[in-house]
Design a protein around this motif. Structure first.
Motif, PDB file in Angstrom:
ATOM      1  N   TRP A   5      -5.765   2.222  -0.352  1.00 16.39           N
ATOM      2  CA  TRP A   5      -5.542   1.588   0.675  1.00 16.39           C
ATOM      3  C   TRP A   5      -6.330   0.248   0.929  1.00 16.39           C
ATOM      4  O   TRP A   5      -6.805  -0.079   0.486  1.00 16.39           O
ATOM      5  N   ILE A  54       1.150  -6.363   5.842  1.00 14.14           N
ATOM      6  CA  ILE A  54       0.387  -5.208   4.926  1.00 14.14           C
ATOM      7  C   ILE A  54       2.336  -4.416   5.012  1.00 14.14           C
ATOM      8  O   ILE A  54       2.337  -4.063   6.028  1.00 14.14           O
ATOM      9  N   VAL A  58       0.738  -1.277   0.040  1.00 13.42           N
ATOM     10  CA  VAL A  58      -0.066  -0.135   0.007  1.00 13.42           C
ATOM     11  C   VAL A  58       0.528   1.475   0.165  1.00 13.42           C
ATOM     12  O   VAL A  58       2.254   0.883   0.493  1.00 13.42           O
ATOM     13  N   ASP A  59       0.277   2.509  -0.222  1.00 10.77           N
ATOM     14  CA  ASP A  59       1.143   3.962  -0.322  1.00 10.77           C
ATOM     15  C   ASP A  59       0.708   4.514   0.430  1.00 10.77           C
ATOM     16  O   ASP A  59      -0.833   4.000   1.013  1.00 10.77           O
ATOM     17  N   THR A 108       4.224  -0.776   3.289  1.00 10.63           N
ATOM     18  CA  THR A 108       4.192   0.455   2.351  1.00 10.63           C
ATOM     19  C   THR A 108       5.829   0.635   2.728  1.00 10.63           C
ATOM     20  O   THR A 108       6.269   1.007   3.827  1.00 10.63           O
ATOM     21  N   VAL A 138      -1.221   4.457   7.991  1.00 11.92           N
ATOM     22  CA  VAL A 138      -1.969   4.065   6.920  1.00 11.92           C
ATOM     23  C   VAL A 138      -1.886   2.212   7.262  1.00 11.92           C
ATOM     24  O   VAL A 138      -2.642   1.309   7.160  1.00 11.92           O
ATOM     25  N   VAL A 139      -0.209   1.608   7.715  1.00 12.28           N
ATOM     26  CA  VAL A 139      -0.226   0.489   7.605  1.00 12.28           C
ATOM     27  C   VAL A 139      -1.344  -0.033   9.042  1.00 12.28           C
ATOM     28  O   VAL A 139      -1.533  -1.609   8.974  1.00 12.28           O
ATOM     29  N   SER A 148       2.358  -5.971   9.999  1.00 10.48           N
ATOM     30  CA  SER A 148       1.945  -4.121   9.095  1.00 10.48           C
ATOM     31  C   SER A 148       3.625  -3.620   9.366  1.00 10.48           C
ATOM     32  O   SER A 148       4.668  -4.729   9.997  1.00 10.48           O
ATOM     33  N   ALA A 198      -4.761  -0.147   7.861  1.00 13.78           N
ATOM     34  CA  ALA A 198      -5.135  -1.465   6.929  1.00 13.78           C
ATOM     35  C   ALA A 198      -4.739  -2.880   7.517  1.00 13.78           C
ATOM     36  O   ALA A 198      -5.819  -3.331   7.176  1.00 13.78           O
TER      37      ALA A 198
END
Lengths: 171, 151
Positions: free
Chosen positions: B13, B33, B7-8, B35, B57-58, B76, B61
């Motif tokens: 995501w 996960i 994911v960015d 990034t 984000v991670v 992650s 997610a």
């Protein structure tokens, strides 16, 4: 969910089918196997008029062969997922374009395609159907690569014809 | 089965996790996960703090994926470096079965260098699942996984 599986009679395609077959898909998932026969004239450029009939005949034979092995793959998947969930089709046209068009018309959620893993000069000369599909498809694409097995000389010599037979034996 | 979900640090995501949840997974699947923060990004230093966008984000997610696939193991990780190189390296080192990442379907040519999804699909040793990212999807009427979760 609709899964479009693009195949030719190569080992990487049979690997892709095998990977799909071994996944715990949700009930009701539909599978369509597609094989595309490219026009032979386009591959060889301008040819003598006498050769046109030969090419048409060759295309018919390729389609008939395509129908045979897509039916074999279809039968294999039908044993796993059920008669109603699996269909197969052989179409004529440019491979990447035809697959993308069919995926769009059929409203596929994902296209599954095997990759030969060509790099360098091979890729420049032969191209990569998987890459074209990835770049232009409207839906998700799963590129399945062959697992490289060390000390297995037979894998590089196998043209894929035995892979389906092995899968059937497994079922 | 070992799977990397790349994911960015954008909202994309969510679409990638949505697509992942819809796929079939064996119960023993391990997700990672990942990034990658590229050198020069402002977020580079922030990854060390809890409030960084990459970390956030991670973790979000991971939480979302774990919620929908409770039987699976989800890790992650935030790494720094070139995104495609890091993904391919981690995939090879961890011997993953599949990498999932999003793609906008941009084309490359001799002048425009290959995108991250293209580089990963070309160079990785494992299968690659490229989730088509649709910018309009977030505003469409269909409730997304994250919206459904919020409800």
């Amino acid at each position: 969910m609709k899964v479009l599986i693009a195949v030719d009679d190569s080992l990487c395609s049979h690997e892709a089918v095998s990977v799909v077959a071994n996944r715990p898909w949700a009930e009701g998932t539909q599978f369509k196997i597609v094989h595309v026969v490219e026009p032979i004239a386009a591959q060889y450029g301008l040819v003598a008029p006498e050769a046109v009939n030969l090419m048409i005949e060759a295309e018919k034979k390729l389609k008939a062969y395509g129908v045979k092995f897509t039916t074999d793959i279809g039968d294999y998947l039908k044993e796993i997922f059920g008669e109603q969930q699996v269909s197969s089709v052989v179409i004529g046209g440019y491979i990447a374009d035809s697959i993308i068009e069919l995926a769009s018309d059929w409203h596929a959620d994902v296209i599954v395609v095997g990759s030969h893993g060509r790099t360098g000069l091979d890729k420049i000369l032969l191209g990569s159907v998987a890459e074209k599909i990835v770049n232009r498809s409207h839906c998700s694409v799963e590129v399945i690569k062959m697992k490289i097995k060390k000390n297995d000389d037979t894998s590089s010599k196998d043209d894929g014809s035995t892979a389906l037979a092995k899968q059937k034996q497994a079922v | 089965m070992k799977v990397i979900i790349a994911v960015d640090q954008t909202d994309n995501w969510k679409q990638i996790i949505e697509a992942t949840v819809k796929r079939p997974w064996p119960s023993d699947t391990i997700f990672r996960i990942l990034t990658v923060v590229e050198p020069g990004d402002d977020a580079l230093d922030k990854t060390k703090t809890q409030g960084s966008s990459a970390d956030k984000v991670v973790h979000e997610a991971r939480a979302l994926l774990f919620k929908h696939l409770p039987g699976c193991t989800v890790y992650s990780e935030v790494r720094k470096g070139k995104a495609a190189d890091e993904l391919v390296t981690v995939a090879a080192n961890w011997m993953v079965d599949k990498i999932i990442l999003g793609t906008h379907g941009r084309k490359s040519n001799r002048l425009i260098p290959a995108t991250v999804p293209q580089q990963v699909s070309q160079n990785s040793c494992c299968s690659v699942d490229l989730v088509k990212l649709t910018p309009a999807k977030a505003s469409a009427g269909e409730p997304s996984l994250t919206q459904a979760t919020a409800q």
